[in-house]
Design a protein around this motif. Structure first.
Motif, mmCIF file in Angstrom:
data_model
loop_
_atom_site.group_PDB
_atom_site.id
_atom_site.type_symbol
_atom_site.label_atom_id
_atom_site.label_comp_id
_atom_site.label_asym_id
_atom_site.label_seq_id
_atom_site.Cartn_x
_atom_site.Cartn_y
_atom_site.Cartn_z
ATOM 1 N N LEU A 192 0.825 -1.208 0.000
ATOM 2 C CA LEU A 192 0.000 0.000 0.000
ATOM 3 C C LEU A 192 0.862 1.262 0.000
ATOM 4 N N ALA A 193 1.855 1.305 0.874
ATOM 5 C CA ALA A 193 2.705 2.502 0.968
ATOM 6 C C ALA A 193 3.443 2.747 -0.340
ATOM 7 N N ARG A 194 3.967 1.690 -0.952
ATOM 8 C CA ARG A 194 4.674 1.843 -2.224
ATOM 9 C C ARG A 194 3.721 2.292 -3.323
ATOM 10 N N ALA A 195 2.478 1.811 -3.276
ATOM 11 C CA ALA A 195 1.495 2.222 -4.275
ATOM 12 C C ALA A 195 1.218 3.713 -4.186
ATOM 13 N N VAL A 196 1.011 4.199 -2.979
ATOM 14 C CA VAL A 196 0.728 5.623 -2.792
ATOM 15 C C VAL A 196 1.915 6.470 -3.248
ATOM 16 N N ASP A 197 3.130 6.063 -2.885
ATOM 17 C CA ASP A 197 4.326 6.817 -3.291
ATOM 18 C C ASP A 197 4.478 6.834 -4.809
ATOM 19 N N ALA A 198 4.291 5.687 -5.453
ATOM 20 C CA ALA A 198 4.440 5.620 -6.910
ATOM 21 C C ALA A 198 3.377 6.463 -7.601
ATOM 22 N N HIS A 199 2.173 6.435 -7.079
ATOM 23 C CA HIS A 199 1.080 7.218 -7.648
ATOM 24 C C HIS A 199 1.401 8.716 -7.559
ATOM 25 N N ARG A 200 1.901 9.128 -6.414
ATOM 26 C CA ARG A 200 2.252 10.546 -6.221
ATOM 27 C C ARG A 200 3.350 10.961 -7.203
ATOM 28 N N ARG A 201 4.349 10.118 -7.369
ATOM 29 C CA ARG A 201 5.437 10.451 -8.295
ATOM 30 C C ARG A 201 4.937 10.538 -9.738
ATOM 31 N N THR A 202 3.994 9.688 -10.085
ATOM 32 C CA THR A 202 3.523 9.630 -11.468
ATOM 33 C C THR A 202 2.571 10.771 -11.804
ATOM 34 N N PHE A 203 1.650 11.044 -10.897
ATOM 35 C CA PHE A 203 0.576 11.997 -11.216
ATOM 36 C C PHE A 203 0.660 13.315 -10.456
ATOM 37 N N GLY A 204 1.653 13.445 -9.576
ATOM 38 C CA GLY A 204 1.847 14.719 -8.901
ATOM 39 C C GLY A 204 1.024 14.927 -7.661
ATOM 40 N N ARG A 205 0.220 13.960 -7.289
ATOM 41 C CA ARG A 205 -0.557 14.047 -6.056
ATOM 42 C C ARG A 205 -0.903 12.639 -5.580
ATOM 43 N N ALA A 206 -1.129 12.506 -4.293
ATOM 44 C CA ALA A 206 -1.438 11.194 -3.711
ATOM 45 C C ALA A 206 -2.883 10.814 -4.003
ATOM 46 N N PRO A 207 -3.168 9.535 -4.115
ATOM 47 C CA PRO A 207 -4.551 9.105 -4.344
ATOM 48 C C PRO A 207 -5.360 9.171 -3.053
ATOM 49 N N ALA A 208 -6.661 9.429 -3.200
ATOM 50 C CA ALA A 208 -7.567 9.375 -2.048
ATOM 51 C C ALA A 208 -8.255 8.021 -1.950
ATOM 52 N N GLY A 209 -8.390 7.331 -3.095
ATOM 53 C CA GLY A 209 -9.186 6.108 -3.125
ATOM 54 C C GLY A 209 -8.392 4.874 -3.459
ATOM 55 N N LEU A 210 -8.972 3.728 -3.118
ATOM 56 C CA LEU A 210 -8.336 2.422 -3.299
ATOM 57 C C LEU A 210 -9.356 1.437 -3.844
ATOM 58 N N TRP A 211 -8.999 0.780 -4.939
ATOM 59 C CA TRP A 211 -9.706 -0.440 -5.322
ATOM 60 C C TRP A 211 -8.819 -1.581 -4.873
ATOM 61 N N PRO A 212 -9.158 -2.277 -3.779
ATOM 62 C CA PRO A 212 -8.326 -3.405 -3.340
ATOM 63 C C PRO A 212 -8.321 -4.475 -4.438
ATOM 64 N N SER A 213 -7.203 -5.094 -4.646
ATOM 65 C CA SER A 213 -7.085 -6.098 -5.713
ATOM 66 C C SER A 213 -8.257 -7.064 -5.660
#
Length: 733
Positions: free
Chosen positions: A252-273
């Motif tokens: 989860l933590a790596r997902a949020v960090d990667a998302h922020r780096r890619t799109f410039g902001r952290a995600p608010a939502g999660l679709w669990p696998s």
């Protein structure tokens, strides 16, 4: 005024095909989906600026888009496409013949005359054939055209509109040059590089919300503790207990960090696998900074039942809830399963206008039936795979649908306001007012985790994962930081759900063994980063062909509706059917004559279908031959018998066993045709076969009372009567 937020959440996902140690990717699906669904979905939405939607990107997909766009990873399929056709080796030609028709034939091959011509020349089924010999029948120009069409057919309406040259090349149809091939591949690379900037533009102007999934798409409840499976399916055998809540938190933590780096902001939502949730997931998601998550309505139904509350769908479904302990609560939303699944499994079978009208009809019914003043209708599904089944990639259907929202077609002046919203906007307008005291542990499929655990193949994979992780935990502290990080990255990749999806007998694919190899490759790479020799078990396949001593049985992949006319009416009418190998057992000392060249079976919700293609051995027989098809459940045994002789009536007798070799005739059935092939259908209800029930099928050919052939050769094929979830397998690569 009643306010309705319709929230489309399109889930974009591919497993991590890259082998970082080898620097290669063995499958092309990220690259090919990029030029179709990923680009199309954003491009189309861009033309309806008042319509909002949510897109969920798995970080493993985003990483691969970057790898492909930058050329950092070798792509096996791309290398075969780039190779000059005149210089292909026999092995490379065989690869093209085997793999370069990997597309939906009805919507992505047949519409293009040259591509379809090449498929007809190759044939529909190449399993077991001498591919190198077959490939030598293709000229260099035919192979060059195949290289082009394998890539050109995957461009969707968005990329074709963006790059008009693609339409010109499609119009040319055949006789492509090497320069034109390189042009197609260059446009493909440009489209891949356009994906993230395109979605980022939509994000920055507020038209989309972008959300995430745990980095490598693991089933988080099972990573936290495989024993969580017992809550939903206590009957399943489990592997040695795997417990790694820290891994779930890291994904989860790596997902949020990667998302922020890619799109410039952290995600608010999660679709669990796979919509997989359990109470233990909530605090992990909260600590990762996420504010909402979503799953399937079946999880809500089970959660309410566990809380002692009845399930009243219209009253319960179309609202958000709070979940979790005080100080660590999240908002949770539940997808409308019927409406969401219709996008994937129903609407491609009808015309786009009727499909869009049906969505609007369903929405009007919900709005009318639900009493509360604020509604949140969540339509959540795979955002890439369904569109391959639509003849225009879903362009007209989605255009009509988005247009209805843009034109406020569902509004009633002064009474009802309906808008297509991002999930966060809808939640801001109507925060959850109710706390969900219990959260069921399950996924969007049958509200359990059976797809990914319980079969002996699944369990062996979990055991290998657990063994590797134990060694990594022991040795990682002594490694240099970069090697430790690389080792953990490979372990997390091996925790991805996709490898386990294909283990066991739930689903099948031509690429099953490649998925198996990739899983074991990620685990082997962990050992290599540790400086150790990988265990021998990681070199042995986990997936095994599901037959004994030569039997080969392939299960159906889709619902069928063939015309029972005794001829191959439509080139594709039996595509997706199951099959039973008609070749004699390997090493058999006695060989039957060629009675059948092929046996296929399939179904829809009402009927079981069988197709038998007679061979020379059947046609040479003059009489006294009877074909008996036995269908056995745990409680009952039925038999269908018919004569293959052209002079006899085209019908079969359905009988039921009432004793040892004693049969009671139920009656003749005329749902059969016997011309060039034999086709027949029998209703499930007449077999008293409910969805989910297993049936053992065998076919015996007798001549004057003597058995001369049996299919399958060693033991009956085991079929499972399809239920409403049968086509859930569309949520796959």
């Amino acid at each position: 005024m009643k306010t309705v937020h319709v929230c489309f959440v399109w889930h974009m996902h591919q497993p991590y095909y890259t082998d970082p140690v080898g620097g290669s990717a063995s499958m092309p699906w990220v690259r090919l989906h990029a030029t179709k669904a990923y680009y199309d979905m954003a491009s189309l939405l861009e033309t309806f600026p008042s319509v909002r939607a949510t897109f969920n990107f798995t970080p493993s997909l985003l990483r691969q888009l970057e790898e492909i766009g930058s050329g950092a990873v070798r792509d096996l399929f791309l290398e075969h496409a780039r190779r000059p056709a005149a210089e292909l080796t026999d092995e490379e030609k065989a690869f093209l013949i085997r793999h370069f028709f990997a597309a939906n034939w009805a919507t992505m091959v047949r519409p293009y005359p040259r591509y379809h011509e090449l498929l007809v020349k190759r044939g529909l089924d190449v399993n077991g054939r001498d591919l190198e010999r077959l490939a030598r029948r293709f000229s260099a120009q035919e192979l060059l055209d195949l290289q082009v069409w394998h890539n050109l057919a995957w461009f969707g309406y968005g990329t074709v509109r963006r790059y008009p040259r693609l339409a010109a090349l499609r119009h040319k149809n055949r006789g492509f040059t090497e320069e034109e091939k390189q042009e197609v591949l260059a446009l493909q690379q440009a489209a891949v590089r356009d994906i993230v900037p395109l979605y980022r533009r939509l994000l920055e102007r507020g038209q989309v919300e972008l959300t995430t999934t745990p980095f490598f798409h693991p089933i988080m409840p099972l990573v936290i503790d495989t024993d969580i499976n017992r809550r939903a399916r206590p009957d399943l055998p489990l592997p040695a207990r795997f417990r790694a809540p820290d891994d779930a938190a890291a994904q989860l933590a790596r997902a949020v960090d990667a998302h922020r780096r890619t799109f410039g902001r952290a995600p608010a939502g999660l679709w669990p696998s796979e919509g997989s949730v359990c109470p233990e997931v909530i605090p992990l998601a909260h600590r990762a900074g996420l504010r909402w998550l979503a799953t399937d309505e079946g999880v809500l139904a089970r959660s309410l039942e566990q809380s002692g509350r009845a399930w009243h769908r219209p009253q319960a479904l179309y609202r958000p809830y709070r979940v979790g302990e005080a100080g660590g609560e999240l908002t949770i939303v539940f997808r409308d399963r019927e409406l969401s699944d219709a996008f994937g499994f129903v609407y491609h079978k009808t015309d786009p206008d009727s499909a869009a009208d049906d969505v609007l009809r369903r929405l009007r019914t919900i709005i009318h039936d639900v009493p509360q003043e604020r509604l949140l209708i969540a339509v959540i599904l795979d955002g890439e795979n369904p569109w391959e089944h639509y003849h225009d990639g879903g362009e007209r259907f989605l255009s009509l649908l988005y247009g209805a929202f843009a034109n406020q077609a569902l509004d009633r002046e002064g009474r009802i306001r309906v808008q297509a919203s991002t999930m966060s906007d809808a939640l801001a307008a109507g925060p959850p007012a109710e706390h969900l005291p219990m959260l069921h542990s399950g996924s969007w499929i049958n509200q359990d985790f059976k797809i990914w655990i319980g079969h002996h193949e699944d369990n062996r994979a979990w055991d290998l994962l657990g063994h590797t992780r134990t060694r990594l935990v022991d040795l990682a502290p002594s490694l240099p930081a970069d090697r430790a990080e690389a080792a953990w990255d490979e372990l997390y990749a091996a925790e991805g759900s996709d490898w386990f999806w294909w283990y066991g007998d739930d689903f099948d694919t031509d690429f099953k063994h490649e998925f198996d190899r990739l899983f074991r490759t990620h685990l082997r790479n962990v050992w290599l980063h540790l400086g150790l020799t990988p265990p021998a078990d990681l070199h042995q396949p986990i997936s095994v062909t599901r037959h004994l001593e030569g039997d080969r049985i392939i299960q159906p992949l889709r619902l069928l509706d063939p015309a029972l006319d005794g001829v191959v009416t439509d080139f594709f009418e039996w595509r997706g059917a199951g099959s039973i190998d008609t070749q004699p057992p390997l090493g058999a000392m006695w060989r039957a004559d060629r009675l059948f060249t092929a046996i296929r079976f399939g179904w829809n919700r009402e009927q079981l279908f069988l197709r038998l293609d007679p061979g020379d051995g059947m046609q040479a027989r003059t009489g006294g031959v009877v074909v008996a098809i036995t269908l056995q459940t745990a409680e009952r045994t039925f038999r269908l018998t018919f004569s293959p002789a052209p002079s006899d009536p085209a019908r079969f007798m359905l009988s039921e066993a009432i004793g040892a070799e004693v049969w009671r005739d139920i009656g003749p059935y005329h749902s059969m045709s016997r011309k060039k092939i034999f086709e027949l259908a029998v209703p499930w209800k007449d077999l008293e076969a409910d969805p989910g029930r297993q049936i053992r099928l065998s076919i015996v050919v007798s001549e004057h009372g003597l058995e001369i052939a049996r299919y399958p050769h060693h033991q009956p094929a085991v079929l499972t009567v399809p239920g409403p979830e049968f086509e859930a397998g569309l949520w796959r690569v």
